[in-house]
Design a protein around this motif. Structure first.
Motif, PDB file in Angstrom:
ATOM      1  N   THR A 136      -5.213  -1.071   8.157  1.00  0.00           N
ATOM      2  CA  THR A 136      -5.703  -2.425   8.413  1.00  0.00           C
ATOM      3  C   THR A 136      -5.231  -3.341   7.289  1.00  0.00           C
ATOM      4  OG1 THR A 136      -7.768  -2.134   7.177  1.00  0.00           O
ATOM      5  CG2 THR A 136      -7.747  -1.431   9.501  1.00  0.00           C
ATOM      6  N   PRO A 137      -5.277  -4.674   7.511  1.00  0.00           N
ATOM      7  CA  PRO A 137      -4.904  -5.602   6.428  1.00  0.00           C
ATOM      8  C   PRO A 137      -5.733  -5.369   5.161  1.00  0.00           C
ATOM      9  CG  PRO A 137      -5.011  -6.773   8.508  1.00  0.00           C
ATOM     10  CD  PRO A 137      -5.546  -5.394   8.773  1.00  0.00           C
ATOM     11  N   GLU A 138      -7.024  -5.068   5.355  1.00  0.00           N
ATOM     12  CA  GLU A 138      -7.878  -4.799   4.191  1.00  0.00           C
ATOM     13  C   GLU A 138      -7.445  -3.508   3.486  1.00  0.00           C
ATOM     14  OE1 GLU A 138      -9.975  -7.336   7.053  1.00  0.00           O
ATOM     15  OE2 GLU A 138      -8.959  -5.395   7.217  1.00  0.00           O
ATOM     16  N   GLY A 139      -7.074  -2.489   4.276  1.00  0.00           N
ATOM     17  CA  GLY A 139      -6.596  -1.241   3.696  1.00  0.00           C
ATOM     18  C   GLY A 139      -5.298  -1.429   2.933  1.00  0.00           C
ATOM     19  N   ASP A 140      -4.408  -2.270   3.473  1.00  0.00           N
ATOM     20  CA  ASP A 140      -3.145  -2.566   2.788  1.00  0.00           C
ATOM     21  C   ASP A 140      -3.405  -3.292   1.467  1.00  0.00           C
ATOM     22  OD1 ASP A 140      -1.818  -1.398   4.891  1.00  0.00           O
ATOM     23  OD2 ASP A 140      -1.353  -3.308   5.896  1.00  0.00           O
ATOM     24  N   LEU A 141      -4.432  -4.131   1.447  1.00  0.00           N
ATOM     25  CA  LEU A 141      -4.792  -4.824   0.213  1.00  0.00           C
ATOM     26  C   LEU A 141      -5.320  -3.821  -0.814  1.00  0.00           C
ATOM     27  CD1 LEU A 141      -5.173  -7.426  -1.379  1.00  0.00           C
ATOM     28  CD2 LEU A 141      -7.408  -7.710  -0.260  1.00  0.00           C
ATOM     29  N   ALA A 142      -6.089  -2.843  -0.350  1.00  0.00           N
ATOM     30  CA  ALA A 142      -6.588  -1.794  -1.246  1.00  0.00           C
ATOM     31  C   ALA A 142      -5.426  -1.025  -1.872  1.00  0.00           C
ATOM     32  CB  ALA A 142      -7.510  -0.846  -0.483  1.00  0.00           C
ATOM     33  N   VAL A 143      -4.406  -0.724  -1.071  1.00  0.00           N
ATOM     34  CA  VAL A 143      -3.222  -0.031  -1.583  1.00  0.00           C
ATOM     35  C   VAL A 143      -2.550  -0.864  -2.670  1.00  0.00           C
ATOM     36  CG1 VAL A 143      -0.888   0.742  -0.992  1.00  0.00           C
ATOM     37  CG2 VAL A 143      -2.795   1.263   0.537  1.00  0.00           C
ATOM     38  N   LYS A 144      -2.433  -2.154  -2.435  1.00  0.00           N
ATOM     39  CA  LYS A 144      -1.796  -3.035  -3.414  1.00  0.00           C
ATOM     40  C   LYS A 144      -2.561  -3.046  -4.741  1.00  0.00           C
ATOM     41  CE  LYS A 144       0.028  -7.746  -3.849  1.00  0.00           C
ATOM     42  NZ  LYS A 144       0.175  -9.070  -3.170  1.00  0.00           N
ATOM     43  N   VAL A 145      -3.900  -3.097  -4.653  1.00  0.00           N
ATOM     44  CA  VAL A 145      -4.727  -3.119  -5.863  1.00  0.00           C
ATOM     45  C   VAL A 145      -4.644  -1.778  -6.601  1.00  0.00           C
ATOM     46  CG1 VAL A 145      -7.096  -3.289  -6.740  1.00  0.00           C
ATOM     47  CG2 VAL A 145      -6.303  -4.853  -4.952  1.00  0.00           C
ATOM     48  N   LEU A 146      -4.746  -0.690  -5.865  1.00  0.00           N
ATOM     49  CA  LEU A 146      -4.687   0.637  -6.481  1.00  0.00           C
ATOM     50  C   LEU A 146      -3.323   0.892  -7.120  1.00  0.00           C
ATOM     51  CD1 LEU A 146      -6.541   2.751  -3.759  1.00  0.00           C
ATOM     52  CD2 LEU A 146      -7.382   2.190  -6.053  1.00  0.00           C
ATOM     53  N   ASP A 147      -2.276   0.414  -6.481  1.00  0.00           N
ATOM     54  CA  ASP A 147      -0.934   0.564  -7.039  1.00  0.00           C
ATOM     55  C   ASP A 147      -0.808  -0.200  -8.357  1.00  0.00           C
ATOM     56  OD1 ASP A 147       2.043   1.260  -6.700  1.00  0.00           O
ATOM     57  OD2 ASP A 147       2.075  -0.912  -6.921  1.00  0.00           O
ATOM     58  N   GLU A 148      -1.327  -1.399  -8.390  1.00  0.00           N
ATOM     59  CA  GLU A 148      -1.293  -2.194  -9.626  1.00  0.00           C
ATOM     60  C   GLU A 148      -2.119  -1.528 -10.724  1.00  0.00           C
ATOM     61  OE1 GLU A 148      -2.461  -6.730 -11.077  1.00  0.00           O
ATOM     62  OE2 GLU A 148      -2.030  -6.322  -8.952  1.00  0.00           O
ATOM     63  N   TYR A 149      -3.250  -0.971 -10.337  1.00  0.00           N
ATOM     64  CA  TYR A 149      -4.109  -0.254 -11.304  1.00  0.00           C
ATOM     65  C   TYR A 149      -3.375   0.945 -11.909  1.00  0.00           C
ATOM     66  CZ  TYR A 149      -7.580   3.265 -12.675  1.00  0.00           C
ATOM     67  OH  TYR A 149      -8.276   4.244 -13.348  1.00  0.00           O
ATOM     68  N   MET A 150      -2.630   1.669 -11.070  1.00  0.00           N
ATOM     69  CA  MET A 150      -1.974   2.890 -11.534  1.00  0.00           C
ATOM     70  C   MET A 150      -0.801   2.610 -12.454  1.00  0.00           C
ATOM     71  SD  MET A 150      -2.448   6.041 -11.444  1.00  0.00           S
ATOM     72  CE  MET A 150      -1.541   7.033 -12.627  1.00  0.00           C
ATOM     73  N   GLN A 151      -0.169   1.460 -12.312  1.00  0.00           N
ATOM     74  CA  GLN A 151       1.020   1.153 -13.107  1.00  0.00           C
ATOM     75  C   GLN A 151       0.743   1.192 -14.610  1.00  0.00           C
ATOM     76  OE1 GLN A 151       4.016   0.930 -11.771  1.00  0.00           O
ATOM     77  NE2 GLN A 151       3.122   1.133  -9.720  1.00  0.00           N
ATOM     78  N   ASP A 152      -0.486   0.857 -14.993  1.00  0.00           N
ATOM     79  CA  ASP A 152      -0.810   0.765 -16.419  1.00  0.00           C
ATOM     80  C   ASP A 152      -1.703   1.914 -16.893  1.00  0.00           C
ATOM     81  OD1 ASP A 152      -0.354  -0.777 -18.758  1.00  0.00           O
ATOM     82  OD2 ASP A 152      -2.427  -1.445 -18.700  1.00  0.00           O
ATOM     83  N   PHE A 153      -1.936   2.884 -16.031  1.00  0.00           N
ATOM     84  CA  PHE A 153      -2.902   3.941 -16.349  1.00  0.00           C
ATOM     85  C   PHE A 153      -2.476   4.779 -17.553  1.00  0.00           C
ATOM     86  CE2 PHE A 153      -4.714   8.172 -16.073  1.00  0.00           C
ATOM     87  CZ  PHE A 153      -6.042   7.936 -15.742  1.00  0.00           C
ATOM     88  N   GLN A 154      -1.234   5.268 -17.580  1.00  0.00           N
ATOM     89  CA  GLN A 154      -0.803   6.159 -18.653  1.00  0.00           C
ATOM     90  C   GLN A 154      -0.762   5.453 -20.004  1.00  0.00           C
ATOM     91  OE1 GLN A 154       0.368   9.997 -18.458  1.00  0.00           O
ATOM     92  NE2 GLN A 154      -0.922   9.163 -20.054  1.00  0.00           N
ATOM     93  N   ARG A 155      -0.313   4.198 -20.016  1.00  0.00           N
ATOM     94  CA  ARG A 155      -0.299   3.457 -21.285  1.00  0.00           C
ATOM     95  C   ARG A 155      -1.716   3.258 -21.800  1.00  0.00           C
ATOM     96  NH1 ARG A 155      -1.771  -0.849 -23.341  1.00  0.00           N
ATOM     97  NH2 ARG A 155      -2.637  -1.546 -21.357  1.00  0.00           N
TER      98      ARG A 155
END
Length: 328
Positions: A101-120
């Motif tokens: 769903t559009p809301e699910g796709d938005l969740a993916v976008k947020v989670l992806d952005e969150y993960m980009q900085d996780f290791q640092r």
């Protein structure tokens, strides 16, 4: 602005499931290709890279029975630490952030952005496997990591697996009963995720727990189970300490037994040597009259004529034993 909950919890760490080496019933096979792999490393290779040098330093000067030959196996079969840990993060649920769903796709976008900085953001948590799943009811992250500490001054290796110490180095000291380092860290990561959500016009709807689908009775029951598990872990840690102490005592007792055995062998050797010396001295005394007689004959005639073979053999034996006594 929409409101959504944040779920942050520890997972079972099923790497085969995360990689989709097998397809569970709740997985939509038509959406598997949408899953995002951020990292997928061999865990044994990670252990070698992280800990092999520390193992070499630890083994210097150690007895063979106390050396670490394989740190991966040591942790795998030990009771104090796990090989790795897993956390799962999710925004909303299958009703308000469903996959596809559009809301699910938005969740993916947020989670992806969150993960980009996780290791640092978490340098002491080595992420070796991480997947964002979009083929289940709600998009979510599986993050598998090895927590480790460097420059350790306590017992054991200077670089070692330790969830508690890894999180402490990130500033999470732990507190009351349910305020452990891990819980503090998960709550902090939720706040980080909430900041990213806010940039995407999603407000964090806090309900006190990500287990809002459980009724009060089941939630309390699960909390009690967590407490029991924590107590069991403490017991296992204490048991491991006791076992290590018993192992040291056993090794010391063996060393003592070996030393006593060596001492008894030395005493027996000395006793046998004394016995042989007394026997040789007795033989020397028996031969002394013959030696004196030979000396007398040599002085009188300057030579000895051996007439009887028996006398020659006797003289030869006497001289040989005399030389042995002199060397002794």
């Amino acid at each position: 602005m929409m409101k959504r909950t944040i779920s942050g919890m520890t997972g079972t760490g099923s790497l085969a499931h995360n990689r989709r080496d097998f397809i569970a019933e709740n997985v939509n096979q038509n959406r598997v290709y949408l899953n995002i792999c951020y990292r997928d490393e061999n865990l044994k290779d990670v252990y070698k890279e992280l800990f092999d040098e520390s193992v070499e330093r630890y083994n210097v000067g150690k007895r063979n029975d106390r050396k670490i030959t394989n740190y991966y196996d040591k942790i795998q079969h030990g009771k104090q630490e796990k090989l790795f840990y897993e956390v799962i993060f999710q925004i909303g649920n299958n009703k308000d952030m469903a996959a596809g769903t559009p809301e699910g796709d938005l969740a993916v976008k947020v989670l992806d952005e969150y993960m980009q900085d996780f290791q640092r953001r978490n340098p002491t948590l080595w992420v070796f496997c991480c997947y964002l799943h979009q083929d289940e009811a709600t998009p979510h992250l599986h993050i598998d990591f090895v927590p480790y500490v460097t420059g350790w001054k306590g017992k054991g290796m200077d670089t070692r697996v330790s969830l508690k110490q890894a999180l402490k180095s990130l500033g999470f000291q732990g507190g009351a009963k349910h305020d452990t380092e891990l819980n503090q860290w998960i709550n902090h990561e939720k706040e980080v995720l909430a900041e990213i959500m806010e940039r995407h016009e999603i407000e964090w709807e806090q309900k006190g727990t990500h287990e809002e689908h459980l009724d009060v009775y089941n939630f309390k029951k699960k909390e009690r189970a967590k407490e029991v598990k924590e107590l069991e872990q403490k017991i296992e840690n204490l048991t491991a300490d006791v076992e290590a102490t018993e192992s040291d005592i056993k090794a010391l007792n063996q060393e003592k037994a070996d030393a006593e055995k060596a001492r008894d062998q030395v005493r027996e050797s000395k006793k046998q040597a004394d016995k042989e010396l007394k026997h040789m001295e007795k033989q020397r005394n028996q031969l002394q009259p013959i030696i004196n007689s030979i000396d007398k004959e040599l002085k009188n005639s300057g030579q000895i004529k051996l007439v009887l073979p028996e006398v020659g053999a006797r003289l030869h034996t006497a001289i040989k034993r005399l030389n042995l006594c002199s060397l002794r």
